[in-house]
Enzyme design. Sequence first.
Site: not given
Ligand code: GRF
Length: 208
Positions: A12-14, A108, A110
């Site tokens: 969940g860093t995003n 999304n 990617h």
């Molecule tokens: C990220 O590299 C995203 O692009 C990919 O999975 C990873 C998720 O990271 N689809 P996080 O869970 O947001 O840390």
Amino acid sequence: MLNIAVLVSGGGTNLQAIIDGIANGSITNTKIRCVISNNPKAYALERARQHNIEGICISPADFKTREKFNEALLAKLLDLKVDLIVLAGCLVVIPPAIVQAFSGKIINIHPALIPSFCGTGFYGLKVHEEVLKRGVKVTGATVHFVDEGTDTGPIILQKAVEVLDDDTPQVLQRRVMEQAEWVIMPKAIDLIANGRLAVADGVVKIKK
Ligand code: GRF
């Protein structure tokens, strides 16, 4: 106010970049209505909890069939009345019924520059392994609208990242996240929340 659901599977860093963006004002007009994970152990759910955001797990393992899981996920998303679904490291394939119900309202991230290193089988570390195997010198990340294909929807934002000679897939993955994903995902949400995107013939344009 744009109400969003963030769908996650892992760290969940995003999601964190989105939470931080809302807190520091780089994302305006936006509220995270709910975080939904298919994985009960996802640290993303803990991040939601720490920030008083509703976090729930809807796991395929808890349903007799994939259809029942898909129905439950759709029902929850409809119930939440969200304006945008953000796939932020979500490993669940979004079924056509959800894509249709939220047409033009799913984005999304990617971890490569679409149309390179994308499509079926290109997820997680696999993407970065293939980038290194091919020897490209530049990779990056892409935020795109989700349609019924895999990584085929209209591209919203992209950001390039350098590939270095001694990169491992893990090192490259981290650089792509830091330099690209955590930058363009919050930015894309802010653009949508402020009505700045126009899509025509599969091409996104940003209004001034
Ligand atoms: C990220 O590299 C995203 O692009 C990919 O999975 C990873 C998720 O990271 N689809 P996080 O869970 O947001 O840390």
